[in-house]
Design a protein around this motif. Structure first.
Motif, mmCIF file in Angstrom:
data_model
loop_
_atom_site.group_PDB
_atom_site.id
_atom_site.type_symbol
_atom_site.label_atom_id
_atom_site.label_comp_id
_atom_site.label_asym_id
_atom_site.label_seq_id
_atom_site.Cartn_x
_atom_site.Cartn_y
_atom_site.Cartn_z
ATOM 1 N N GLY A 142 22.438 -33.171 54.393
ATOM 2 C CA GLY A 142 21.550 -33.783 55.883
ATOM 3 C C GLY A 142 22.000 -34.929 56.503
ATOM 4 N N GLY A 143 21.309 -36.275 57.040
ATOM 5 C CA GLY A 143 21.802 -37.304 57.372
ATOM 6 C C GLY A 143 21.978 -38.461 56.716
ATOM 7 N N LEU A 156 38.776 -45.203 52.882
ATOM 8 C CA LEU A 156 40.065 -44.363 52.239
ATOM 9 C C LEU A 156 41.094 -45.425 53.458
ATOM 10 C CD1 LEU A 156 39.420 -40.241 53.412
ATOM 11 C CD2 LEU A 156 40.779 -41.916 51.474
ATOM 12 N N ARG A 157 40.756 -46.061 54.732
ATOM 13 C CA ARG A 157 41.418 -46.807 55.564
ATOM 14 C C ARG A 157 42.026 -48.103 55.152
ATOM 15 N NH1 ARG A 157 38.289 -49.341 60.349
ATOM 16 N NH2 ARG A 157 40.080 -50.071 60.903
ATOM 17 N N ILE A 158 41.312 -48.291 53.868
ATOM 18 C CA ILE A 158 41.638 -49.425 52.901
ATOM 19 C C ILE A 158 42.941 -48.693 51.818
ATOM 20 C CG2 ILE A 158 40.770 -51.760 53.996
ATOM 21 C CD1 ILE A 158 38.936 -50.942 51.430
ATOM 22 N N GLY A 159 43.269 -47.655 51.555
ATOM 23 C CA GLY A 159 43.865 -47.146 50.129
ATOM 24 C C GLY A 159 43.272 -46.591 48.785
ATOM 25 N N LEU A 160 42.018 -46.904 49.408
ATOM 26 C CA LEU A 160 41.098 -46.418 47.906
ATOM 27 C C LEU A 160 40.386 -45.438 48.307
ATOM 28 C CD1 LEU A 160 38.584 -49.395 47.670
ATOM 29 C CD2 LEU A 160 40.953 -48.821 46.102
ATOM 30 N N ARG A 161 40.801 -43.953 47.299
ATOM 31 C CA ARG A 161 40.905 -42.325 47.329
ATOM 32 C C ARG A 161 39.092 -42.110 47.158
ATOM 33 N NH1 ARG A 161 44.397 -38.787 48.572
ATOM 34 N NH2 ARG A 161 46.548 -39.686 48.889
ATOM 35 N N SER A 162 38.416 -40.895 48.052
ATOM 36 C CA SER A 162 36.771 -40.756 47.881
ATOM 37 C C SER A 162 36.663 -39.325 48.065
ATOM 38 C CB SER A 162 35.549 -42.524 48.817
ATOM 39 O OG SER A 162 36.640 -41.732 50.072
ATOM 40 N N ASN A 163 35.888 -39.116 48.024
ATOM 41 C CA ASN A 163 35.253 -37.168 48.816
ATOM 42 C C ASN A 163 34.290 -37.617 48.939
ATOM 43 O OD1 ASN A 163 37.693 -36.644 47.005
ATOM 44 N ND2 ASN A 163 36.999 -36.812 45.572
ATOM 45 N N ILE A 164 33.408 -36.571 49.196
ATOM 46 C CA ILE A 164 31.908 -36.607 50.009
ATOM 47 C C ILE A 164 31.542 -35.063 49.646
ATOM 48 C CG2 ILE A 164 30.969 -36.558 52.278
ATOM 49 C CD1 ILE A 164 33.108 -38.271 53.786
ATOM 50 N N TYR A 165 30.447 -34.929 49.303
ATOM 51 C CA TYR A 165 30.756 -33.999 49.205
ATOM 52 C C TYR A 165 28.289 -33.676 49.302
ATOM 53 C CZ TYR A 165 33.689 -33.654 45.704
ATOM 54 O OH TYR A 165 34.849 -33.579 45.000
ATOM 55 N N ASP A 166 28.529 -32.183 50.199
ATOM 56 C CA ASP A 166 27.171 -32.919 51.112
ATOM 57 C C ASP A 166 26.719 -30.902 51.048
ATOM 58 O OD1 ASP A 166 28.869 -30.741 52.402
ATOM 59 O OD2 ASP A 166 28.840 -32.359 54.258
ATOM 60 N N ASP A 167 26.801 -30.396 49.927
ATOM 61 C CA ASP A 167 26.569 -29.108 49.855
ATOM 62 C C ASP A 167 26.112 -28.970 47.716
ATOM 63 O OD1 ASP A 167 27.106 -26.033 49.846
ATOM 64 O OD2 ASP A 167 27.819 -26.766 47.785
ATOM 65 N N VAL A 187 22.737 -40.663 48.163
ATOM 66 C CA VAL A 187 22.744 -41.136 49.171
ATOM 67 C C VAL A 187 21.131 -40.087 50.036
ATOM 68 C CG1 VAL A 187 22.586 -41.819 51.619
ATOM 69 C CG2 VAL A 187 24.717 -41.856 50.591
ATOM 70 N N SER A 188 20.193 -40.855 49.706
ATOM 71 C CA SER A 188 19.009 -40.179 49.720
ATOM 72 C C SER A 188 17.454 -41.170 50.089
ATOM 73 C CB SER A 188 18.507 -39.644 48.329
ATOM 74 O OG SER A 188 16.997 -39.027 48.914
ATOM 75 N N ALA A 195 18.645 -31.686 44.552
ATOM 76 C CA ALA A 195 19.578 -31.878 44.413
ATOM 77 C C ALA A 195 20.928 -32.796 44.383
ATOM 78 C CB ALA A 195 20.482 -30.939 45.385
ATOM 79 N N VAL A 196 20.204 -33.687 44.317
ATOM 80 C CA VAL A 196 21.164 -34.815 44.685
ATOM 81 C C VAL A 196 20.805 -35.690 43.236
ATOM 82 C CG1 VAL A 196 21.668 -37.136 45.189
ATOM 83 C CG2 VAL A 196 21.450 -35.807 46.834
ATOM 84 N N ILE A 197 19.703 -35.529 42.669
ATOM 85 C CA ILE A 197 19.240 -36.137 41.939
ATOM 86 C C ILE A 197 19.858 -35.546 40.559
ATOM 87 C CG2 ILE A 197 17.575 -35.746 39.888
ATOM 88 C CD1 ILE A 197 15.512 -37.165 42.220
ATOM 89 N N GLU A 198 20.141 -33.527 40.846
ATOM 90 C CA GLU A 198 20.999 -33.399 39.797
ATOM 91 C C GLU A 198 21.759 -33.587 39.219
ATOM 92 O OE1 GLU A 198 19.646 -29.317 40.676
ATOM 93 O OE2 GLU A 198 17.696 -29.301 40.388
ATOM 94 N N ALA A 199 22.389 -33.265 40.203
ATOM 95 C CA ALA A 199 24.246 -34.309 40.389
ATOM 96 C C ALA A 199 24.415 -35.566 40.072
ATOM 97 C CB ALA A 199 24.938 -33.660 41.801
#
Length: 285
Positions: A142-143, A156-167, A187-188, A195-199
């Motif tokens: 969500g938010g 990413l703008r400074i060349g540090l790769r990152s990924n977002i998972y919202d599922d 983030v919670s 779901a976030v805690i389990e991951a």
């Protein structure tokens, strides 16, 4: 106890989820008293709340104060502070100017109070972990996912790769692939999103480090993470806590981003120039 008055409201709010329904009712009764001052006796407060003097003392200590007098003095100081006066409830009679002022003031209060409680050792640790990480995976629903997306874009703008998972499923898949050189930022707002805690639990089992961004220091997510960064915001019936808290959390992560970039400022500037040139080239017809 000598404390920054700005921290008092946050200190109470962050511990409210740890209270029993009776204790929460007593806290709300005390904080709801408009006539509370340094002469208000514990007997008055106890009678008003329908509990014993001993219960009032117990609750004050559970909130992090030495006792009732300490809690009373801190609450009076907080109410007299500039930051406490920023918040005002929105009413049906408010003009457009009133609405704008109240919404902006609530956001400013959240930022001021969050800055006053921010753990600088935790902040530095979070920046160190993110700077050294091989993978930086952000989890949020969500938010909260929007906060993760904003800071990931900056990295990413400074060349540090990152990924977002919202599922939910994608978060678990990500967590299963992480290792000791990787970092998860979870983030919670409530700190209790299962779901976030389990991951995060799975990621930690695989050796990854974890950073929690939440509104409640005593939440399950905060207890689980290696590093916890806390925001705080005063709720209102219409806006809730989330709206103002998101602004505070964005500010925290903006500061973390700058802290990470500062660890190799020259490289960050070089990578920023490189990425922006690529974006500009894409824009050209």
């Amino acid at each position: 106890m000598n404390i920054d008055p700005r921290t008092v409201g946050a200190q109470v709010r962050m511990r409210m989820p740890l209270m029993t329904p009776l204790e929460a009712r007593v806290v709300n009764t005390i904080t709801g008293r408009k006539d509370l001052d340094l002469t208000t006796s514990i007997r008055e407060v106890a009678d008003d709340a329908g509990v014993s003097d001993a219960m009032v003392v117990k609750i004050a200590k559970k909130l992090g104060f030495n006792g009732y007098r300490d809690f009373r003095a801190a609450l009076v100081s907080y109410r007299e502070s500039d930051v406490a006066s920023l918040h005002a409830e929105i009413s049906p009679e408010d003009s457009s100017a009133d609405i704008v002022k109240k919404v902006f003031n609530t956001a400013m209060q959240a930022i001021e109070e969050t800055m006053s409680i921010l753990d600088m050792a935790a902040f530095d640790r979070a920046a160190d972990l993110l700077y050294a990480a091989r993978n930086r995976d952000f989890y949020g629903l969500g938010g909260s996912a929007q906060i993760a997306r904003d800071v990931s874009h900056k990295f990413l703008r400074i060349g540090l790769r990152s990924n977002i998972y919202d599922d939910t499923h994608m978060m678990m898949m990500s967590a299963s692939l992480l290792g000791p050189d990787d970092v998860v930022v979870a983030v919670s707002h409530s700190g209790s999103t299962m779901a976030v805690i389990e991951a995060v639990t799975l990621a930690r089992q695989n050796g990854a480090r974890s950073i929690a961004l939440t509104n409640y220091a005593g939440s399950p997510l905060a207890e689980l993470a290696d590093v916890t960064l806390c925001s705080t915001a005063q709720g209102s019936p219409l806006l809730g806590e989330n709206a103002a808290a998101r602004i505070a959390q964005l500010s925290i992560m903006d500061a973390v981003f700058v802290g990470v970039a500062q660890r190799d400022f020259a490289l960050a500037e070089t990578q920023l120039s490189k990425t922006m040139q690529s974006v500009d080239a894409k824009r050209k017809p």
